[in-house]
Design an enzyme around this catalytic site. Structure first.
Site, mmCIF file in Angstrom:
data_model
loop_
_atom_site.group_PDB
_atom_site.id
_atom_site.type_symbol
_atom_site.label_atom_id
_atom_site.label_comp_id
_atom_site.label_asym_id
_atom_site.label_seq_id
_atom_site.Cartn_x
_atom_site.Cartn_y
_atom_site.Cartn_z
ATOM 1 N N GLU A 125 0.844 -1.194 0.000
ATOM 2 C CA GLU A 125 0.000 0.000 0.000
ATOM 3 C C GLU A 125 0.884 1.251 0.000
ATOM 4 O OE1 GLU A 125 -2.844 -0.203 3.159
ATOM 5 O OE2 GLU A 125 -3.749 -2.049 2.392
ATOM 6 N N PRO A 126 0.288 2.426 -0.262
ATOM 7 C CA PRO A 126 1.096 3.656 -0.310
ATOM 8 C C PRO A 126 1.932 3.887 0.950
ATOM 9 C CG PRO A 126 -1.085 4.077 -1.204
ATOM 10 C CD PRO A 126 -1.111 2.676 -0.672
ATOM 11 N N ASN A 127 1.425 3.475 2.099
ATOM 12 C CA ASN A 127 2.149 3.732 3.347
ATOM 13 C C ASN A 127 2.602 2.469 4.073
ATOM 14 O OD1 ASN A 127 1.987 6.659 3.375
ATOM 15 N ND2 ASN A 127 -0.211 6.372 3.683
ATOM 16 N N ILE A 155 1.602 -2.607 -7.757
ATOM 17 C CA ILE A 155 1.069 -3.937 -8.041
ATOM 18 C C ILE A 155 1.378 -4.323 -9.492
ATOM 19 C CG2 ILE A 155 -0.961 -5.408 -8.025
ATOM 20 C CD1 ILE A 155 -0.083 -4.193 -5.255
ATOM 21 N N ARG A 266 36.076 -5.939 -28.811
ATOM 22 C CA ARG A 266 36.574 -4.568 -28.742
ATOM 23 C C ARG A 266 38.105 -4.563 -28.688
ATOM 24 N NH1 ARG A 266 35.689 0.947 -29.531
ATOM 25 N NH2 ARG A 266 36.469 2.166 -27.773
ATOM 26 N N GLU A 361 9.609 -7.555 -3.417
ATOM 27 C CA GLU A 361 9.354 -8.732 -2.584
ATOM 28 C C GLU A 361 10.277 -8.789 -1.369
ATOM 29 O OE1 GLU A 361 8.250 -12.401 -4.408
ATOM 30 O OE2 GLU A 361 7.791 -11.413 -6.304
ATOM 31 N N THR A 363 13.026 -5.791 0.550
ATOM 32 C CA THR A 363 14.313 -5.164 0.235
ATOM 33 C C THR A 363 15.480 -6.019 0.725
ATOM 34 O OG1 THR A 363 14.377 -3.983 2.340
ATOM 35 C CG2 THR A 363 13.293 -2.861 0.479
ATOM 36 N N GLU A 365 17.595 -5.132 2.792
ATOM 37 C CA GLU A 365 17.668 -4.941 4.242
ATOM 38 C C GLU A 365 16.704 -5.881 4.971
ATOM 39 O OE1 GLU A 365 19.536 -1.775 2.162
ATOM 40 O OE2 GLU A 365 17.473 -2.490 1.967
#
Length: 377
Positions: A125-127, A155, A266, A361, A363, A365
């Site tokens: 959700e946003p928060n 989502i 290269r 899914e 972080t 951390e």
């Protein structure tokens, strides 16, 4: 057929599909942030949209080693396409497969496995991201229906998905046993598509808001029991982390292959730049870290196949593979020099796409939190 032979056949199938249906269009999709919905119907014809779904429900009935090979193989062509395949398979489809009753599986899995329907999974959700216990999207029961209100964000397939597994709070705020998983089909007047995100990378994979306003769904669209949604989500995320680890592995493999090829082609000072120790040592480090990620991912896949708990191993695989995908892509850009900064070559896209793996899914951390908790129990 042995797993090795099966993986070899899958690799060839992905190579053929990628060359024909993905490689010619990936730059256009990326530039325009275009979601190629029809492609996923084609992938469904090859069994790639129901990889882990048993044949009884119309799926391919494969295991996690094959699933890793499919996601990582697609990621070498376009990580955004691999991300959408992973989200469809492991999150929406995987949730219904793991926690749906027989009637629900018969109703939804064949359409998802064939690619006729595209799946979404709505938790964030946003928060609230990792703090999903404090979600603000609610569902209240009215007779034989649940009524959902709230907004979900970030989502995958939030606009284009035909069906979504939605986590909604049905109890007290902050209580991890207050979330319930409900299935919502597209066409429900209470479910609307919201803002589509304009992203750094993974631009051909649709990411958007989902808005629920008095969205009514039948009570028999509930997966499991009321209050089980958060525990279900954590279980689904264990498999989802193997998905993201496989995605990150494919990005690292693609970036490494491009860098090896370029370093041999290269020429500077009369010889391939691969001859210079500064370049060859970079390639050696990139290859070693990619191989280490591969071993971690397939270890988690092997345990998942055996039905063992993989919370720790999936977190380790996801954390390490995600971090080295960014590192390997970064070094690939460096080896390409100025051309690495140009859209003429694929490494700049690997570089942009890789960053999502350290965020989505859970972080990096959060993976370290999971790993530490399991070590210190």
């Amino acid at each position: 057929m042995s797993v090795t032979e099966n993986l070899r056949m899958i690799a060839q199938m992905i190579e053929d599909l990628g060359e024909k249906y993905i490689a010619p269009y990936r730059k256009e999709w990326d530039d325009k942030q275009e979601f190629p919905a029809d492609l996923f119907k084609k992938l469904g014809e090859y069994g790639l949209m129901g990889v882990l779904v048993p044949e009884a429900y119309g799926g391919a009935g494969m295991g996690y080693h094959e699933y890793v090979a499919i996601v990582s193989g697609l990621a070498r062509f376009d990580p955004a396409i691999a991300l959408s395949v992973a989200a469809h398979n492991s999150l929406c489809t995987g949730h219904i497969l793991a926690f749906g009753n027989e009637e629900q599986k018969q109703r939804w899995l064949p359409k998802l496995a064939s690619g006729e329907w595209l799946g979404a999974w709505a938790l964030t959700e946003p928060n609230t991201g990792s703090d999903a216990g404090n979600m603000m999207t609610t569902a209240r029961q009215e007779g034989a229906e649940w009524v959902i209100n709230g907004t979900k964000t970030f989502i995958t397939h939030g606009n284009s998905g035909n069906i979504a597994v939605v986590m909604a709070r049905t109890g007290e705020l902050g209580d991890k046993k207050s979330a319930t998983a409900l299935v919502v089909e597209r066409g429900n007047p209470g479910m609307q598509a919201g803002r589509k995100e304009d992203k750094l990378g993974m631009r051909a994979s649709e990411t958007s808001e989902m808005i629920f306003t008095d969205c009514r769904v039948p009570a028999d669209n509930m997966l499991g029991k009321p209050g089980e949604g958060f525990a279900q989500a954590l279980s689904v995320l264990d498999g989802g982390r193997i998905s993201i680890a496989a995605l990150a592995l494919g990005i690292a493999e693609g970036a490494l292959a491009a860098a090896v090829s370029y370093a041999q082609e290269r020429h500077q000072f009369g010889q391939p730049i691969a001859n210079f120790q500064g370049i060859s040592f970079k390639l050696a480090d990139m290859a070693t870290k990619t191989e280490a990620a591969r071993q971690l991912v397939h270890r988690a896949a092997d345990m998942k196949n055996r039905g063992e708990k993989v919370t720790l191993e999936a977190a380790m695989a996801k954390y390490y593979a995600a971090e080295i995908s960014v590192e390997v892509a970064n070094e690939a850009v460096q080896i390409f020099g100025g051309y690495g900064y140009s859209k003429l070559f694929p490494v700049e896209k690997f570089y942009r796409d890789a960053k999502l793996c350290t965020i989505g899914e859970g972080t990096s951390e959060i993976q370290k939190v999971v790993i530490a908790k399991n070590l210190l129990r």
